[in-house]
Design a protein around this motif. Sequence first.
Motif, PDB file in Angstrom:
ATOM      1  N   PRO A  36       0.811  -1.231   0.000  1.00 38.85           N
ATOM      2  CA  PRO A  36       0.000   0.000   0.000  1.00 38.85           C
ATOM      3  C   PRO A  36       0.845   1.282   0.000  1.00 38.85           C
ATOM      4  O   PRO A  36       0.472   2.269  -0.631  1.00 38.85           O
ATOM      5  CB  PRO A  36      -0.832  -0.116   1.280  1.00 38.85           C
ATOM      6  N   GLN A  37       1.992   1.267   0.684  1.00 37.75           N
ATOM      7  CA  GLN A  37       2.872   2.437   0.684  1.00 37.75           C
ATOM      8  C   GLN A  37       3.455   2.692  -0.704  1.00 37.75           C
ATOM      9  O   GLN A  37       3.549   3.835  -1.137  1.00 37.75           O
ATOM     10  CB  GLN A  37       4.019   2.261   1.687  1.00 37.75           C
ATOM     11  N   ILE A  38       3.832   1.625  -1.389  1.00 30.17           N
ATOM     12  CA  ILE A  38       4.361   1.782  -2.753  1.00 30.17           C
ATOM     13  C   ILE A  38       3.291   2.379  -3.653  1.00 30.17           C
ATOM     14  O   ILE A  38       3.555   3.322  -4.407  1.00 30.17           O
ATOM     15  CB  ILE A  38       4.875   0.433  -3.319  1.00 30.17           C
ATOM     16  N   PHE A  39       2.080   1.871  -3.563  1.00 30.32           N
ATOM     17  CA  PHE A  39       0.967   2.414  -4.354  1.00 30.32           C
ATOM     18  C   PHE A  39       0.770   3.892  -4.037  1.00 30.32           C
ATOM     19  O   PHE A  39       0.627   4.708  -4.944  1.00 30.32           O
ATOM     20  CB  PHE A  39      -0.334   1.648  -4.070  1.00 30.32           C
ATOM     21  N   ALA A  40       0.747   4.234  -2.742  1.00 33.77           N
ATOM     22  CA  ALA A  40       0.493   5.616  -2.326  1.00 33.77           C
ATOM     23  C   ALA A  40       1.622   6.556  -2.730  1.00 33.77           C
ATOM     24  O   ALA A  40       1.378   7.676  -3.191  1.00 33.77           O
ATOM     25  CB  ALA A  40       0.270   5.673  -0.814  1.00 33.77           C
TER      26      ALA A  40
END
Length: 166
Positions: A36-40
């Motif tokens: 999720p951090q990579i996506f964000a």
Amino acid sequence: MGCGKSTLGRKLASHAGLQFVDMDQYIEKRNCKTVPQIFADEGEKEFRIKERKALEELSEFTDVVIATGGGAPCFFDNMDLMNRTGKTVYLNIDPQILADRLLSSKTDRPLIKGKSKEELIQFIAKTLKQRDIFYSKAQYQVTHPDIDLNEVMKMLMAGKPGSSIL
């Protein structure tokens, strides 16, 4: 999501004396960030590039069972790469069953957060329909929600692509 890729993958690996790799966890360790951090922070496009790189690396491994993320087969020529370098299994589970599993799961899944059961079933059905063109390229298919490990092992050991467990 919720079909049992990681659960079945771990069981298969253990049963066959192989290593198990969850590709999302592999990506997280290599990038020191959660998916999720990579996506964000970087967006889906960059995540998919990182995912492809991880898949290329993992495809060089031997004696391993890999659970990919659900979107992995749908980008670049990932499904073709997976079919060339290993045995691929599509866990084709009914959207109703997936929704029940996801609603009772403790895992935080941003894509489905706040959805009612009916909305979740519709979301899953739509996503599976969009991805079917990729998923249907898998060499093997399991449609029974209570997968018998021995049956899966027999199917894989028989080496007859196109086999199904219904």
